[in-house]
Motif scaffolding. Structure first.
Motif, PDB file in Angstrom:
ATOM      1  N   ASP A   1       0.849  -1.193   0.000  1.00  0.00           N
ATOM      2  CA  ASP A   1       0.000   0.000   0.000  1.00  0.00           C
ATOM      3  C   ASP A   1       0.885   1.243   0.000  1.00  0.00           C
ATOM      4  O   ASP A   1       1.930   1.287   0.667  1.00  0.00           O
ATOM      5  CB  ASP A   1      -0.915   0.008   1.220  1.00  0.00           C
ATOM      6  N   VAL A   2       0.429   2.266  -0.735  1.00  0.00           N
ATOM      7  CA  VAL A   2       1.224   3.482  -0.913  1.00  0.00           C
ATOM      8  C   VAL A   2       0.482   4.671  -0.321  1.00  0.00           C
ATOM      9  O   VAL A   2      -0.716   4.849  -0.534  1.00  0.00           O
ATOM     10  CB  VAL A   2       1.486   3.750  -2.418  1.00  0.00           C
ATOM     11  N   ARG A   3       1.200   5.489   0.439  1.00  0.00           N
ATOM     12  CA  ARG A   3       0.603   6.716   0.953  1.00  0.00           C
ATOM     13  C   ARG A   3       1.681   7.789   1.083  1.00  0.00           C
ATOM     14  O   ARG A   3       2.874   7.487   1.205  1.00  0.00           O
ATOM     15  CB  ARG A   3      -0.064   6.490   2.302  1.00  0.00           C
ATOM     16  N   LYS A   4       1.235   9.029   1.037  1.00  0.00           N
ATOM     17  CA  LYS A   4       2.134  10.160   1.207  1.00  0.00           C
ATOM     18  C   LYS A   4       2.267  10.436   2.696  1.00  0.00           C
ATOM     19  O   LYS A   4       1.278  10.525   3.420  1.00  0.00           O
ATOM     20  CB  LYS A   4       1.596  11.390   0.496  1.00  0.00           C
ATOM     21  N   VAL A   5       3.522  10.579   3.162  1.00  0.00           N
ATOM     22  CA  VAL A   5       3.745  10.797   4.594  1.00  0.00           C
ATOM     23  C   VAL A   5       4.390  12.145   4.894  1.00  0.00           C
ATOM     24  O   VAL A   5       4.451  12.551   6.058  1.00  0.00           O
ATOM     25  CB  VAL A   5       4.582   9.649   5.206  1.00  0.00           C
ATOM     26  N   ALA A   6       4.899  12.842   3.876  1.00  0.00           N
ATOM     27  CA  ALA A   6       5.467  14.178   4.081  1.00  0.00           C
ATOM     28  C   ALA A   6       5.372  14.944   2.774  1.00  0.00           C
ATOM     29  O   ALA A   6       5.403  14.358   1.686  1.00  0.00           O
ATOM     30  CB  ALA A   6       6.920  14.109   4.539  1.00  0.00           C
ATOM     31  N   ASP A   7       5.256  16.266   2.870  1.00  0.00           N
ATOM     32  CA  ASP A   7       5.088  17.107   1.693  1.00  0.00           C
ATOM     33  C   ASP A   7       5.721  18.469   1.974  1.00  0.00           C
ATOM     34  O   ASP A   7       6.137  18.761   3.099  1.00  0.00           O
ATOM     35  CB  ASP A   7       3.595  17.260   1.368  1.00  0.00           C
ATOM     36  N   GLY A   8       5.806  19.303   0.931  1.00  0.00           N
ATOM     37  CA  GLY A   8       6.295  20.664   1.099  1.00  0.00           C
ATOM     38  C   GLY A   8       7.778  20.759   1.390  1.00  0.00           C
ATOM     39  O   GLY A   8       8.221  21.637   2.141  1.00  0.00           O
ATOM     40  N   ILE A   9       8.578  19.893   0.781  1.00  0.00           N
ATOM     41  CA  ILE A   9      10.024  19.861   1.015  1.00  0.00           C
ATOM     42  C   ILE A   9      10.731  20.563  -0.144  1.00  0.00           C
ATOM     43  O   ILE A   9      10.380  20.379  -1.311  1.00  0.00           O
ATOM     44  CB  ILE A   9      10.504  18.404   1.160  1.00  0.00           C
ATOM     45  N   ASN A  10      11.746  21.347   0.179  1.00  0.00           N
ATOM     46  CA  ASN A  10      12.476  22.123  -0.821  1.00  0.00           C
ATOM     47  C   ASN A  10      13.548  21.247  -1.472  1.00  0.00           C
ATOM     48  O   ASN A  10      14.723  21.323  -1.149  1.00  0.00           O
ATOM     49  CB  ASN A  10      13.104  23.358  -0.175  1.00  0.00           C
ATOM     50  N   PHE A  11      13.098  20.396  -2.390  1.00  0.00           N
ATOM     51  CA  PHE A  11      13.920  19.430  -3.124  1.00  0.00           C
ATOM     52  C   PHE A  11      14.384  18.312  -2.192  1.00  0.00           C
ATOM     53  O   PHE A  11      15.507  18.302  -1.690  1.00  0.00           O
ATOM     54  CB  PHE A  11      15.136  20.088  -3.784  1.00  0.00           C
ATOM     55  N   SER A  12      13.475  17.357  -1.966  1.00  0.00           N
ATOM     56  CA  SER A  12      13.821  16.190  -1.146  1.00  0.00           C
ATOM     57  C   SER A  12      14.782  15.294  -1.917  1.00  0.00           C
ATOM     58  O   SER A  12      14.512  14.904  -3.045  1.00  0.00           O
ATOM     59  CB  SER A  12      12.565  15.417  -0.740  1.00  0.00           C
ATOM     60  N   ASN A  13      15.889  14.981  -1.282  1.00  0.00           N
ATOM     61  CA  ASN A  13      16.923  14.170  -1.901  1.00  0.00           C
ATOM     62  C   ASN A  13      17.006  12.857  -1.120  1.00  0.00           C
ATOM     63  O   ASN A  13      15.975  12.266  -0.807  1.00  0.00           O
ATOM     64  CB  ASN A  13      18.243  14.936  -1.921  1.00  0.00           C
ATOM     65  N   GLU A  14      18.194  12.399  -0.747  1.00  0.00           N
ATOM     66  CA  GLU A  14      18.271  11.117  -0.057  1.00  0.00           C
ATOM     67  C   GLU A  14      17.577  11.167   1.302  1.00  0.00           C
ATOM     68  O   GLU A  14      17.554  12.203   1.975  1.00  0.00           O
ATOM     69  CB  GLU A  14      19.730  10.688   0.116  1.00  0.00           C
ATOM     70  N   CYS A  15      17.015  10.013   1.697  1.00  0.00           N
ATOM     71  CA  CYS A  15      16.359   9.897   3.000  1.00  0.00           C
ATOM     72  C   CYS A  15      16.826   8.604   3.666  1.00  0.00           C
ATOM     73  O   CYS A  15      17.068   7.608   2.992  1.00  0.00           O
ATOM     74  CB  CYS A  15      14.838   9.937   2.863  1.00  0.00           C
ATOM     75  N   ARG A  16      16.959   8.645   4.959  1.00  0.00           N
ATOM     76  CA  ARG A  16      17.444   7.488   5.732  1.00  0.00           C
ATOM     77  C   ARG A  16      16.753   7.444   7.093  1.00  0.00           C
ATOM     78  O   ARG A  16      16.427   8.481   7.673  1.00  0.00           O
ATOM     79  CB  ARG A  16      18.948   7.601   5.987  1.00  0.00           C
ATOM     80  N   LEU A  17      16.587   6.235   7.608  1.00  0.00           N
ATOM     81  CA  LEU A  17      16.184   6.067   9.004  1.00  0.00           C
ATOM     82  C   LEU A  17      17.426   5.869   9.859  1.00  0.00           C
ATOM     83  O   LEU A  17      18.434   5.303   9.413  1.00  0.00           O
ATOM     84  CB  LEU A  17      15.265   4.855   9.148  1.00  0.00           C
ATOM     85  N   ASP A  18      17.345   6.309  11.112  1.00  0.00           N
ATOM     86  CA  ASP A  18      18.457   6.101  12.035  1.00  0.00           C
ATOM     87  C   ASP A  18      18.469   4.659  12.544  1.00  0.00           C
ATOM     88  O   ASP A  18      17.651   3.826  12.131  1.00  0.00           O
ATOM     89  CB  ASP A  18      18.400   7.102  13.185  1.00  0.00           C
ATOM     90  N   ALA A  19      19.398   4.353  13.431  1.00  0.00           N
ATOM     91  CA  ALA A  19      19.587   2.973  13.884  1.00  0.00           C
ATOM     92  C   ALA A  19      18.342   2.396  14.540  1.00  0.00           C
ATOM     93  O   ALA A  19      18.041   1.208  14.382  1.00  0.00           O
ATOM     94  CB  ALA A  19      20.764   2.904  14.850  1.00  0.00           C
ATOM     95  N   ASP A  20      17.605   3.201  15.260  1.00  0.00           N
ATOM     96  CA  ASP A  20      16.388   2.744  15.933  1.00  0.00           C
ATOM     97  C   ASP A  20      15.154   2.856  15.050  1.00  0.00           C
ATOM     98  O   ASP A  20      14.055   2.483  15.490  1.00  0.00           O
ATOM     99  CB  ASP A  20      16.162   3.557  17.214  1.00  0.00           C
ATOM    100  N   GLU A  21      15.349   3.362  13.841  1.00  0.00           N
ATOM    101  CA  GLU A  21      14.248   3.627  12.913  1.00  0.00           C
ATOM    102  C   GLU A  21      13.175   4.485  13.594  1.00  0.00           C
ATOM    103  O   GLU A  21      11.983   4.329  13.389  1.00  0.00           O
ATOM    104  CB  GLU A  21      13.674   2.331  12.338  1.00  0.00           C
ATOM    105  N   ALA A  22      13.670   5.428  14.408  1.00  0.00           N
ATOM    106  CA  ALA A  22      12.782   6.324  15.154  1.00  0.00           C
ATOM    107  C   ALA A  22      12.537   7.628  14.414  1.00  0.00           C
ATOM    108  O   ALA A  22      11.518   8.291  14.637  1.00  0.00           O
ATOM    109  CB  ALA A  22      13.371   6.625  16.526  1.00  0.00           C
ATOM    110  N   TYR A  23      13.492   8.023  13.552  1.00  0.00           N
ATOM    111  CA  TYR A  23      13.370   9.257  12.783  1.00  0.00           C
ATOM    112  C   TYR A  23      13.707   8.995  11.321  1.00  0.00           C
ATOM    113  O   TYR A  23      14.616   8.212  11.012  1.00  0.00           O
ATOM    114  CB  TYR A  23      14.321  10.340  13.303  1.00  0.00           C
ATOM    115  N   LEU A  24      12.992   9.686  10.442  1.00  0.00           N
ATOM    116  CA  LEU A  24      13.342   9.717   9.032  1.00  0.00           C
ATOM    117  C   LEU A  24      14.082  11.018   8.774  1.00  0.00           C
ATOM    118  O   LEU A  24      13.555  12.107   9.032  1.00  0.00           O
ATOM    119  CB  LEU A  24      12.089   9.647   8.150  1.00  0.00           C
ATOM    120  N   TYR A  25      15.299  10.912   8.271  1.00  0.00           N
ATOM    121  CA  TYR A  25      16.128  12.075   7.943  1.00  0.00           C
ATOM    122  C   TYR A  25      16.085  12.292   6.435  1.00  0.00           C
ATOM    123  O   TYR A  25      16.190  11.338   5.660  1.00  0.00           O
ATOM    124  CB  TYR A  25      17.568  11.844   8.381  1.00  0.00           C
TER     125      TYR A  25
END
Length: 324
Positions: free
Chosen positions: A152-176
């Motif tokens: 299933d696909v959904r939008k989880v964030a919007d309004g970003i000024n050129f979103s480039n690479e994204c990563r989760l931290d070790a605990d997968e607590a934050y999306l960077y």
């Protein structure tokens, strides 16, 4: 113990890996030393531990960010054409994973990250068919899609000024997320259902003059490594938000020209190309590899090879990584 901010490199400490690559924007590694590198001559070049290279996939113009899914297949963000593709690690069975959302074209699909649950986090830089208008003007129309375990696909964030690479931290607590045209990293708390909380800036509000971030990757100590494409540089942000430069090969004249033209909305591709330095040209992704995850590979928009160096800290293992 030395601080990560004490680690510096000069050009003589960088080595080259790979030959005849075309726009090797992204790279991922396997524990045995195999590299998968995006390659504009097709989709991917697979580089074996002995150095043998094999190109596969149908050309899409600008294959960009790469990930490996739980089945060992390579997932590719195709900026040109706006698609998310998947291909077997041996080059067989190329398929389209996603090419639209809510009945509309995706836009410029930049990157994909696979987490430990098998979910795909997809960064779309802009809704435009090509990404360049979002470099010329702050469109703030970048967004993040989540493809969950059920597809299933959904939008989880919007309004970003050129979103480039994204990563989760070790605990997968934050999306960077690398917010390229704002020269900063933003992050979102990740809820159990995959929805995201309120964004915040991680590290400096701006990383400086022309520090347009492209790639990001965590090490095992929680430091976030990143590349600055127009400064031809590598930086690191420690967990406390302090930032420092590891290496850069700035072309001052080219950089000043590009920044000025971005600010007055007249920049064209040759202006970005003019930022290339004598030793490093338009650096993009960053990948930790090797048996101890201390070998770093850096991709680019312009070089026919990768750059590599040894890190003082081990990288955070990717979801597909296993210790031999």
């Amino acid at each position: 113990m030395a601080s990560i901010h004490d680690f510096k490199l000069d050009a003589a400490q960088l080595s080259r890996v790979g030959t005849e690559l075309a726009r090797p924007e992204s790279v991922i590694a396997q524990p045995d030393g195999t590299l998968f590198i995006s390659d504009a001559r097709g989709l991917i070049t697979r580089r074996a531990p002995n150095g043998d290279q094999a190109l596969f996939g149908n050309p899409v113009g600008e294959p960009n960010g790469l990930a490996m899914d739980p089945q060992g297949r390579i997932v590719i963000a195709a900026m040109e054409g706006g698609k998310l593709l998947r291909i077997d690690a041996d080059g067989a069975n190329e398929t389209v994973v996603l090419d639209s959302f809510e009945g509309q074209p995706l836009g410029s699909v930049n990157f994909v990250f696979c987490d430990r649950r098998g979910r795909h986090w997809v960064a779309v830089s802009t809704r435009q068919n090509h990404w360049w208008p979002a470099v010329m003007n702050p469109l703030n129309d970048g967004y993040i899609l989540l493809i969950d375990e059920n597809g299933d696909v959904r939008k989880v964030a919007d309004g970003i000024n050129f979103s480039n690479e994204c990563r989760l931290d070790a605990d997968e607590a934050y999306l960077y997320v690398a917010e390229t045209m704002s020269s900063r990293v933003i992050r979102f708390p990740v809820r159990e259902d995959g929805s995201l909380g309120e964004r915040e800036v991680f590290g400096p509000e701006s990383l400086g003059h022309g520090a347009y971030i492209d790639g990001i990757a965590f090490d095992a100590e929680g430091n976030l490594w990143l590349t600055t494409v127009a400064r031809n540089g590598v930086m690191v942000i420690s967990p406390d938000g302090e930032a420092s430069t590891v290496f850069e090969d700035v072309n001052p004249t080219g950089l000043d020209n590009a920044v000025a033209k971005i600010n007055d909305h007249t920049i064209m591709p040759p202006d970005l190309a003019g930022c290339a330095g004598p030793n490093a040209q338009l650096l993009t992704s960053i990948c930790f590899a090797g048996p101890d995850l201390r070998t770093v590979y850096v991709g680019s928009l312009a070089m026919p090879h990768l750059l590599t160096f040894q890190s003082p800290t081990a990288g955070l293992p990717m979801s597909h990584w296993s210790t031999p």
